[in-house]
Each structure stands twice: as structure tokens, then as C-alpha cells.
Design a protein around this motif. Structure first.
Motif, PDB file in Angstrom:
ATOM      1  N   LEU A   1     -38.572   8.699 -67.992  1.00 20.20           N
ATOM      2  CA  LEU A   1     -39.101  10.032 -68.178  1.00 20.20           C
ATOM      3  C   LEU A   1     -38.334  10.652 -69.349  1.00 20.20           C
ATOM      4  O   LEU A   1     -37.211  11.123 -69.171  1.00 20.20           O
TER       5      LEU A   1
ATOM      6  N   ILE B   1     -44.223  10.406 -67.457  1.00 15.55           N
ATOM      7  CA  ILE B   1     -43.504   9.385 -66.702  1.00 15.55           C
ATOM      8  C   ILE B   1     -44.144   8.070 -67.091  1.00 15.55           C
ATOM      9  O   ILE B   1     -45.353   7.897 -66.948  1.00 15.55           O
TER      10      ILE B   1
ATOM     11  N   ALA C   1     -41.253   9.272 -59.883  1.00 15.63           N
ATOM     12  CA  ALA C   1     -40.794   8.249 -60.835  1.00 15.63           C
ATOM     13  C   ALA C   1     -39.914   7.228 -60.140  1.00 15.63           C
ATOM     14  O   ALA C   1     -40.019   6.025 -60.395  1.00 15.63           O
TER      15      ALA C   1
ATOM     16  N   TYR D   1     -44.696  16.494 -70.639  1.00 11.76           N
ATOM     17  CA  TYR D   1     -43.758  15.403 -70.412  1.00 11.76           C
ATOM     18  C   TYR D   1     -44.501  14.279 -69.709  1.00 11.76           C
ATOM     19  O   TYR D   1     -45.540  14.504 -69.082  1.00 11.76           O
TER      20      TYR D   1
END
Length: 149
Positions: free
Chosen positions: A69, A82, A56, A80
Motif C-alpha cells: 500500500l 492496495i 491488505a 490510494y
């Protein structure tokens, strides 16, 4: 004179004992392997998450834009992401035994500026089958540390 009697083979009791020992040795890994795999999966997830934090940061630097994020703090979170301003990024699944917990981080997301600097330093926790990990994010570039508690 009688001839001596020779026994060829094993008695029934000896065969039962050998079969019992073989069964125990075969079933023993079946008990311990799933627990070991669960721990290894949690450890691999934490390593991947650390690599994704560095990704990231690099994404923010190379694309010269903000990257976020969001932390999956809800217990039912299954992935999850990014997310870069231009839509670039990635999404990862979270194993079922992994949970995220709040810490001292301001807000519930990690944000990198276009230069790769972190916007909101602090810490949060990841729980796996192996134990707790503390994720510490410091001001500056490339300043992430994950320690097992």
C-alpha cells in the motif's frame, strides 16, 4: 354607547419579528451542517483506511503473496491503492480535506509479506478537518492502531 373594538390578527411588527425568527432558525443549520459533514467525512475516511489496512493484511495471507500500500504523501494525491503481486487489490479516493504526512515509518509504503506480517513498522499522520490522527503500525499480524491527536 360605543361598542368595544376587537382586533383580529397580528400587527405588522409582530409578523416581521416572527418571520425574522423563522429565517434565523431555517438558516442556522445551513451554517453548521457543512462543517459537521466535513468532520464526519474525515472520520469515516480514517475508519475506512484502518479497515483497508486489515484488508491488505488478509489479502496477503489468503493469496500467500506480498501486498503493498503506497502512502499518498504528495499533497495532490487523490487516491490510494492496495496492490497484490497478482494484481488483486483495490483503489480508494481521498477526500479533498484529507492529507497524509510522514512519520517514523521507513519508506513511503506499507508492505505485508505472504504470511501477513508487516515489513516496515512505524508511524505516519493523517490530517482531516477534525484534526490529526497518528497511524501506528507494529511488527506482527493485525497490529495497527490509529489515535486522534
Amino acid at each position: 354607547m360605543t361598542e368595544p373594538v376587537y382586533k383580529n390578527g397580528f400587527s405588522f411588527v409582530e409578523l416581521i419579528i416572527v418571520l425574522f425568527l423563522l429565517t434565523v432558525f431555517i438558516l442556522l443549520p445551513a451554517v453548521y451542517v457543512p462543517a459537521a459533514l466535513s468532520k464526519a467525512e474525515g472520520r469515516a475516511f480514517v475508519q475506512q483506511f484502518e479497515a483497508d489496512l486489515y484488508y491488505a493484511e488478509q489479502l496477503a495471507r489468503t493469496h500467500e503473496q506480498r501486498v503493498v500500500l503506497p502512502l499518498p504523501l504528495h499533497p495532490s494525491a487523490q487516491s490510494y491503492s492496495i496492490i497484490a503481486a497478482d494484481g488483486a487489490g483495490l483503489q480508494r479516493d481521498i477526500p479533498s480535506q484529507v492529507r497524509f504526512y510522514e512519520g517514523s515509518m521507513l519508506g513511503s509504503r506499507i508492505a505485508f509479506s505472504s504470511s501477513g506480517n508487516i515489513h516496515n513498522p512505524g508511524s505516519f499522520y493523517i490530517e482531516t478537518a477534525e484534526g490529526f490522527y497518528e497511524v501506528m503500525i507494529y511488527l506482527g499480524k493485525g497490529r495497527v492502531r490509529i489515535e486522534q491527536q
